[in-house]
Design an enzyme around this catalytic site. Structure first.
Site, PDB file in Angstrom:
ATOM      1  CE1 TYR A  53      -4.137  -1.462  -0.480  1.00 35.57           C
ATOM      2  CE2 TYR A  53      -3.200  -3.133   0.956  1.00 35.57           C
ATOM      3  CZ  TYR A  53      -4.161  -2.725   0.048  1.00 35.57           C
ATOM      4  OH  TYR A  53      -5.151  -3.595  -0.342  1.00 35.57           O
ATOM      5  NE  ARG A  56      -0.566  -0.190  -5.991  1.00 36.33           N
ATOM      6  CZ  ARG A  56       0.481  -1.006  -6.078  1.00 36.33           C
ATOM      7  NH1 ARG A  56       0.635  -1.990  -5.240  1.00 36.33           N
ATOM      8  NH2 ARG A  56       1.399  -0.842  -7.006  1.00 36.33           N
ATOM      9  CD  GLN A  86     -15.891  -1.821  -8.683  1.00 36.99           C
ATOM     10  OE1 GLN A  86     -15.579  -2.977  -8.453  1.00 36.99           O
ATOM     11  NE2 GLN A  86     -16.205  -1.424  -9.890  1.00 36.99           N
ATOM     12  CG  ASN A  87     -11.227   3.499  -9.171  1.00 36.85           C
ATOM     13  OD1 ASN A  87     -11.249   2.281  -9.312  1.00 36.85           O
ATOM     14  ND2 ASN A  87     -11.312   4.340 -10.184  1.00 36.85           N
ATOM     15  CG  ASP A  89      -7.963   6.874  -7.837  1.00 36.51           C
ATOM     16  OD1 ASP A  89      -8.783   7.809  -7.858  1.00 36.51           O
ATOM     17  OD2 ASP A  89      -7.959   5.973  -8.711  1.00 36.51           O
ATOM     18  CG  HIS A 104     -13.871  -1.701  -3.092  1.00 34.90           C
ATOM     19  ND1 HIS A 104     -13.676  -2.175  -4.361  1.00 34.90           N
ATOM     20  CD2 HIS A 104     -14.967  -2.347  -2.623  1.00 34.90           C
ATOM     21  CE1 HIS A 104     -14.624  -3.068  -4.650  1.00 34.90           C
ATOM     22  NE2 HIS A 104     -15.412  -3.174  -3.621  1.00 34.90           N
ATOM     23  N   GLY A 188     -15.241   1.603 -16.760  1.00 39.20           N
ATOM     24  CA  GLY A 188     -13.943   1.037 -16.383  1.00 39.20           C
ATOM     25  C   GLY A 188     -13.963  -0.028 -15.312  1.00 39.20           C
ATOM     26  CB  THR A 189     -15.967  -1.812 -13.237  1.00 38.08           C
ATOM     27  OG1 THR A 189     -15.947  -2.978 -12.398  1.00 38.08           O
ATOM     28  CG2 THR A 189     -17.390  -1.563 -13.719  1.00 38.08           C
TER      29      THR A 189
END
Ligand code: NAD
Length: 244
Positions: A53, A56, A86-87, A89, A104, A188-189
């Protein structure tokens, strides 16, 4: 104001330089999911998880919102835009989007590993450590919860942990979009991570619905925009803004 719900996955941030989950050169190429994104991995080797992480966290800091994030923000001029992502960022935030639910979690937040007495109910469903905070540096081994001394961890959802979203709220959103002639955009999933993916069929009853992805999964009644988010979303946003 009509409502647009944008449900996004890793592909939304791909053109910003953040690797997706499953594409070749994806995020997990050098790691086993169960080692770095599962409570059992955390129990086995916290250092490895925190290093994953940290990478990330540092990676996201270097990236900028792309044309797709900006197009979503632009839609706010004439629509009530609700992002369910779901991102982990913060590129939607940095593009200027206001309503964002991170199913998430967020790489920029940390929480105590124990979620016990030091935690409180924040909003509807999310349990957050009292000391959950935005942090300027990645979480390190030895960063302790000030209440119970538990090791801090990134505030992200691992496999077998509950998502930070209440599906009742999604059903309310579906009604709002359906009866208010709104729009659902799925971008984008790969729709393979559950229960997040279960959100897409809930919007089946909405008339105006789009899927944006270079390799889209064919779903009946959805308008497929087969291309990159950074190209397709600005075009779609322009069309929706003109028609509003
Ligand atoms: P995924 O990797 O399973 O699927 C990515 C999808 O995006 C694919 O369908 C792919 O064809 C598509 N895609 C690739 N490039 C694109 C582009 N330029 N424009 C539009 N679409 C593009 O990702 P997922 O479905 O989001 O599931 C992965 C999980 O991993 C999620 O739970 C997410 O939390 C996590 N994740 C998050 C990030 C992030 O925060 N940016 C990055 C990677 C993974």
């Amino acid at each position: 104001m009509k409502t647009i719900v944008v449900f996004s996955g890793a592909g939304l941030s791909a053109e910003s330089g953040i690797p997706t989950f499953r594409d070749s050169n994806g995020l997990w190429e050098n790691y086993k999911v169960e080692d770095v994104a599962h409570p059992s991995g955390w129990a086995k080797n916290k250092e490895l998880v925190l290093e994953f992480y940290r990478q990330r966290f540092e990676g996201v800091k270097k990236c900028e919102p792309n044309a797709a994030h900006k197009a979503i923000a632009k839609l706010q001029d004439k629509f009530n835009v609700v992002n369910i992502t779901q991102n982990i960022d913060d590129l939607l935030e940095r593009a200027g989007c206001v309503l964002i639910r991170h199913m998430h979690g967020s790489i920029n937040l940390r929480k105590c590993e124990w979620h016990k007495s030091c935690c409180m109910l924040d909003g509807d469903t999310k349990y957050t450590c009292l000391f959950a905070e935005e942090h300027k540096e990645a979480v390190k081994l030895g960063d302790k919860c000030m209440m119970c001394g538990g090791q801090m961890r990134p505030d992200v959802v691992w496999f077998d942990e509950p998502v930070l979203f209440d599906f009742e709220t999604v059903r309310e959103l579906v009604k709002e979009v359906k009866y208010n002639d709104g729009v659902f955009i799925c971008v984008g999933t790969s729709a393979q991570v559950h229960p997040a993916a279960a959100l897409i069929p809930l919007f089946a009853q909405v008339k105006n619905k789009y899927i944006i992805d270079p390799n889209p999964k064919r779903i009946a009644d959805y308008t497929l925009l087969t291309g990159k988010a950074g190209e397709e979303l600005p075009k779609l946003a322009e069309k929706l803004l003109k028609g509003a």
